[in-house]
Scaffold this motif. Structure first.
Motif, short mmCIF file in Angstrom:
data_model
loop_
_atom_site.label_atom_id
_atom_site.label_comp_id
_atom_site.label_asym_id
_atom_site.label_seq_id
_atom_site.Cartn_x
_atom_site.Cartn_y
_atom_site.Cartn_z
N SER A 198 46.92 53.38 81.01
CA SER A 198 47.32 52.50 79.93
C SER A 198 48.82 52.60 79.72
CB SER A 198 46.60 52.85 78.62
OG SER A 198 47.04 54.13 78.16
N MET A 288 41.09 49.29 75.21
CA MET A 288 40.78 47.95 75.71
C MET A 288 39.85 47.98 76.94
SD MET A 288 42.17 46.39 73.39
CE MET A 288 41.63 44.76 73.95
N GLN A 289 39.67 49.16 77.52
CA GLN A 289 38.76 49.28 78.66
C GLN A 289 37.38 49.77 78.24
OE1 GLN A 289 41.97 50.39 78.58
NE2 GLN A 289 42.78 50.75 80.63
N ASP A 300 33.82 43.91 68.50
CA ASP A 300 34.67 43.63 69.67
C ASP A 300 35.97 42.90 69.32
OD1 ASP A 300 33.73 41.12 69.03
OD2 ASP A 300 32.82 40.70 70.97
N ARG A 353 46.42 47.76 71.21
CA ARG A 353 46.10 47.19 72.52
C ARG A 353 46.74 47.94 73.68
NH1 ARG A 353 43.39 42.54 72.60
NH2 ARG A 353 43.15 41.36 70.66
#
Length: 355
Positions: A198, A288-289, A300, A353
């Motif tokens: 990330s 985010m994964q 979500d 994010r």
């Protein structure tokens, strides 16, 4: 899919982000983490600063055996499910589903936790029912919804399989394994699993070498989000240290007590009524994964999550039939109204994010 909520974004604040220009904030944070504004928490607790997860170094022979075990469907009753079924490498060893799907396509009630930072966790599962990684490693094998096989039978299958003999000999100098050795090997493999790549991980790596370069890699919105995460939003009350988790259990109001999706959380492990509706703080690494989020995987949308916590979180009220129920769960006092502006909420989402 319910589009609201998932992580502990907690809040309030002393340094007013609006009073600091982007240039001033960038200059302030470019001096290195030791010079950043103090971390603010909703109850004044001292917490660990942001840091990289330590790199584990288990014995390669144990890792090789654990890798083989982790991907072996023999560990399930009907030879259809392995540990890797719910912990996929390309999804940060998460499965991308709302809740896990196990043997015979049975659907579980909880979201699959990603696997990384094994040595940093003080308990395992959303309800903390395992206190060690070795204990946790064998529990999915026995779970009737997951792999539905007595670990002793799984061990017998492995010991009968000649393809394991060389691995067993290398790892433990024996052609056969004990249950404890099987668990040890599985954990050795899991210890090598890193959090998903990330920008946050890259940022922290750069921060230790060249703080200004690291800060310049963030947009103004992301940088303000970092500042909010540490201060006004008080997110680090629960999301701190290398895991971005405090390893504690909190009631966030998502228990659905007496309703559809009811989950009593930690109570299932302790049978202590005070623990009804409490869940272990999840890590935010690889955020985010590893969606959808929360123990039930019903959430979500980060913007919705932040907006919800901005209003003080979820505080369900008892129904008429529950008014005299002494065990109706209470939402933690760590969740408070934040008063984040729309722009501050957007900036916080921008930072989340990159995690």
């Amino acid at each position: 899919m319910i589009r609201l909520l998932s992580i502990f974004v907690l809040c309030s604040f002393s340094l007013n982000a609006k009073s600091i220009s982007s240039n001033d904030l960038r200059s302030l944070y470019s001096k290195g983490q030791a010079h950043w504004p103090a971390i603010q928490t909703s109850d004044g607790r001292r917490v660990e600063p942001m840091s990289l997860l330590p790199v584990a170094s288990p014995k390669p022979e144990h890792v090789a055996l654990g890798d083989k075990l982790f991907h072996d469907v023999q560990l399930s009753r009907n030879n259809t499910v392995s540990c890797a079924t719910c912990h996929e490498r390309d999804k940060g060893f998460h499965d991308g589903r709302t809740t896990a799907i196990g043997i015979d396509d049975q659907v579980g009630t909880r979201n699959t936790p990603a696997i990384f930072g094994i040595d940093q966790w003080q308990s395992f599962f959303w309800d903390g029912r395992a206190s060690t990684a070795e204990q946790q490693a064998l529990m999915p094998i026995a779970n009737p919804i997951e792999m539905d096989l007595d670990p002793k039978i799984a061990l017998a299958r492995v010991n009968k399989d000649k393809s394991y003999h060389a691995f067993n000999k290398s790892a433990f100098n024996s052609s056969t394994l004990t249950t404890e050795q099987m668990a040890k090997a599985l954990v050795a493999f899991e210890r090598t699993l890193a959090a998903p790549s990330s920008r946050y991980k890259t940022f922290l790596t750069q921060l230790n070498k060249n703080p200004q370069h690291a800060i310049n890699s963030l947009s103004d919105s992301e940088l303000n989000g970092l500042h909010l995460f540490r201060t006004k939003a008080k997110c680090m009350t629960c999301h701190n240290g290398p895991l971005l988790s405090d390893n504690q259990f909190h009631g966030t109001g998502l228990h659905y007590y007496g309703r559809r999706f009811e989950d009593k959380g930690r109570y299932d492990a302790t049978q202590n009524p005070e623990h009804i509706g409490q869940f272990r703080t999840p890590s935010l690494l690889g955020l985010m994964q590893t969606f959808p989020w929360m123990h039930n995987g019903l959430f979500d949308d980060l913007a919705g999550i932040v907006a919800l916590y901005n209003h003080g979180g979820v505080r369900p009220r008892p129904r008429k039939s529950q008014l005299n129920d002494p065990h109706f769960p209470k939402t933690t006092d760590l969740l408070i109204k934040l008063n984040l502006t729309k722009q501050e909420q957007a900036d916080l989402v921008a930072f989340l994010r990159i995690l």
